[in-house]
Design a protein around this motif. Sequence first.
Motif, mmCIF file in Angstrom:
data_model
loop_
_atom_site.group_PDB
_atom_site.id
_atom_site.type_symbol
_atom_site.label_atom_id
_atom_site.label_comp_id
_atom_site.label_asym_id
_atom_site.label_seq_id
_atom_site.Cartn_x
_atom_site.Cartn_y
_atom_site.Cartn_z
ATOM 1 N N THR A 77 0.834 -1.204 0.000
ATOM 2 C CA THR A 77 0.000 0.000 0.000
ATOM 3 C C THR A 77 0.867 1.251 0.000
ATOM 4 O OG1 THR A 77 -1.690 -1.183 1.267
ATOM 5 C CG2 THR A 77 -1.804 1.226 1.266
ATOM 6 N N ASP A 78 0.499 2.237 -0.827
ATOM 7 C CA ASP A 78 1.211 3.515 -0.765
ATOM 8 C C ASP A 78 0.309 4.677 -0.357
ATOM 9 O OD1 ASP A 78 -0.155 3.708 -3.209
ATOM 10 O OD2 ASP A 78 1.644 3.269 -4.375
ATOM 11 N N VAL A 79 -1.020 4.474 -0.366
ATOM 12 C CA VAL A 79 -1.946 5.502 0.117
ATOM 13 C C VAL A 79 -2.991 4.837 1.007
ATOM 14 C CG1 VAL A 79 -3.566 7.331 -0.481
ATOM 15 C CG2 VAL A 79 -1.667 6.814 -2.029
ATOM 16 N N LEU A 80 -3.082 5.286 2.249
ATOM 17 C CA LEU A 80 -4.099 4.783 3.164
ATOM 18 C C LEU A 80 -5.220 5.811 3.257
ATOM 19 C CD1 LEU A 80 -5.003 2.629 5.249
ATOM 20 C CD2 LEU A 80 -3.855 4.004 6.999
ATOM 21 N N LEU A 81 -6.450 5.396 2.974
ATOM 22 C CA LEU A 81 -7.623 6.265 3.071
ATOM 23 C C LEU A 81 -8.435 5.839 4.290
ATOM 24 C CD1 LEU A 81 -8.695 6.220 -0.699
ATOM 25 C CD2 LEU A 81 -7.305 7.949 0.481
ATOM 26 N N VAL A 82 -8.736 6.793 5.157
ATOM 27 C CA VAL A 82 -9.426 6.488 6.409
ATOM 28 C C VAL A 82 -10.768 7.215 6.452
ATOM 29 C CG1 VAL A 82 -9.320 6.560 8.926
ATOM 30 C CG2 VAL A 82 -7.221 6.206 7.601
ATOM 31 N N ASN A 83 -11.839 6.456 6.574
ATOM 32 C CA ASN A 83 -13.166 7.034 6.777
ATOM 33 C C ASN A 83 -13.382 7.200 8.269
ATOM 34 O OD1 ASN A 83 -15.803 7.919 6.001
ATOM 35 N ND2 ASN A 83 -16.616 5.957 6.681
ATOM 36 N N SER A 84 -13.584 8.424 8.714
ATOM 37 C CA SER A 84 -13.667 8.694 10.141
ATOM 38 C C SER A 84 -15.005 8.248 10.731
ATOM 39 C CB SER A 84 -13.450 10.190 10.397
ATOM 40 O OG SER A 84 -13.207 10.413 11.770
ATOM 41 N N SER A 85 -15.113 8.340 12.034
ATOM 42 C CA SER A 85 -16.329 7.949 12.752
ATOM 43 C C SER A 85 -16.521 8.871 13.941
ATOM 44 C CB SER A 85 -16.215 6.502 13.240
ATOM 45 O OG SER A 85 -17.323 6.145 14.044
ATOM 46 N N PHE A 86 -17.767 8.974 14.404
ATOM 47 C CA PHE A 86 -18.032 9.799 15.592
ATOM 48 C C PHE A 86 -17.795 9.015 16.877
ATOM 49 C CE2 PHE A 86 -22.095 8.307 13.797
ATOM 50 C CZ PHE A 86 -22.482 7.434 14.789
ATOM 51 N N ALA A 87 -17.553 7.707 16.753
ATOM 52 C CA ALA A 87 -17.259 6.886 17.928
ATOM 53 C C ALA A 87 -15.797 6.445 17.854
ATOM 54 C CB ALA A 87 -18.171 5.671 17.981
ATOM 55 N N TYR A 88 -15.150 6.323 18.985
ATOM 56 C CA TYR A 88 -13.729 5.945 18.999
ATOM 57 C C TYR A 88 -13.560 4.547 19.563
ATOM 58 C CZ TYR A 88 -8.736 5.879 19.991
ATOM 59 O OH TYR A 88 -7.409 5.537 20.023
ATOM 60 N N GLY A 89 -12.900 3.692 18.780
ATOM 61 C CA GLY A 89 -12.591 2.343 19.244
ATOM 62 C C GLY A 89 -13.782 1.426 19.361
ATOM 63 N N LYS A 90 -14.900 1.819 18.710
ATOM 64 C CA LYS A 90 -16.082 0.962 18.732
ATOM 65 C C LYS A 90 -16.953 1.318 17.529
ATOM 66 C CE LYS A 90 -18.507 4.126 21.881
ATOM 67 N NZ LYS A 90 -19.186 4.264 23.177
#
Length: 469
Positions: free
Chosen positions: A2-15
């Motif tokens: 992988t050379d680009v990591l795309l992260v979809n965020s969330s309103f909850a952390y760690g769950k």
Amino acid sequence: MTDVLLVNSSFAYGKVGRGIQFYPPIGLNYLAASLRLKGMTPKIVDLGIEPFTVEDVAEIIAKENIPLVGFSSNSTQIHNTMRFVCGLRERFGKNLTIALGGFHISNDPTFLERYPQIDIGVIGDGDITFTQLAQRVLGGEKVRGTFTGEMIPSLDDIPFPAYDLTPLERYKQAGLQYYPLLGTRGCPFNCVFCSRAPMSRKVRFRSAENLLEEMKRGYDVFEGRYGFLDESFTLREKNVIAFCEGLIKWGKPVRWTAGGIRLDQINPDVIDIMWKAGCRDFFVGVETGSERVRKEIVGKRISDKQIFESFKILDRHPFEVEASFVLGHPTETEEELAQTCFFPAKLKSMGIKCLTQVGFKLAVPMPGSRLWTIAKREGKIPEDFIDRYINFEYGEDFFSGWPKYYPDGISKEKVLELKKKGYMKYYLRPGYIFSRIRRDLANPKYLLEDLREFISMLRKGHSTVSLTE
């Protein structure tokens, strides 16, 4: 690798976030497809369904030596997004390039000036601009700044979303019931609560041929069930007709939801061909039971009479229509609020059949919306709210921490009381109860779900997965 990591965020952390984010991040799926087209190797992490911590994401980056990570975040998620950004910056220093896109930065263009932990900000479409920026970063260039995304003139020119990077089977297990599709980008309207950036009011359309090609490729995933995520599906009638004619000619058994449809865009001929082509349900935003609030505040110039006539057209076929209402508009009176809460039951008493589900949502001001501007002007939201939210001064939980808008002279308690009464008036009708019992007896898997929802309505006055109280 992988050379680009795309992260979809969330309103909850760690769950996983209360069963709300059960659909793939289609924007990132499209972006990943564009990156691939230019020879890059992207990976998607969806924090809405993968309860990863900062350490989990950092380990992915370290293990694969990924030089670029891009976050997609709306405003409700921005506190957790910055938690990840700051954690990754502390771990990797300047060796990692961090980018931010999505709704929040599109409505907060000075964000990078306040948060220099982020290298790149992309406002609007990222398909062309972020792909070009990624090529520069992977080529060894140090890139910094906020960039306005170049709009794609023709949606047919971009590759289909890379759903293989977010396997749809996982989302099916979480509750997704259809193959997700976008037929358009943009919305020309300006409702008071909408946080869409001005640049995205230009609407672009996919051709019928392009849509049908994607549907054919994804037919087996949900056995011919499709769901459009469009906000105004019937905006260009000739496109809808061409699409439906293509579906009919294809001849495969399909069932699809049209996403959002405006009640002031109901054409009987279009509705008829949509039904013939397999459309069975969609969503309409009525917003309020008050004509004054609807026209003067919300920005939807449609009368009660026109709403009723539009529903009567929809009743030509046994559609299942969900109607949404927002409680707490600026200048709204208690009487107008009550009109809204009892409007769905009124429609049923007038003989409307297709209305099968209603949702009452508290007005939530979002950056970029007219409601946000009004709430700040009235002192209901502090000027530095976003920065304080990012610092968790309002707690971890978006549901309790994010402000709702209550009109002057109307208390939160009164709004919630009327909301509960509205739900009771609609859902405790004998006709509705008997129809659900028949459904549950025919398919017992729905019984437990209905019991949970019924208890939630009685105790709390809202759905078990409501985004507001």
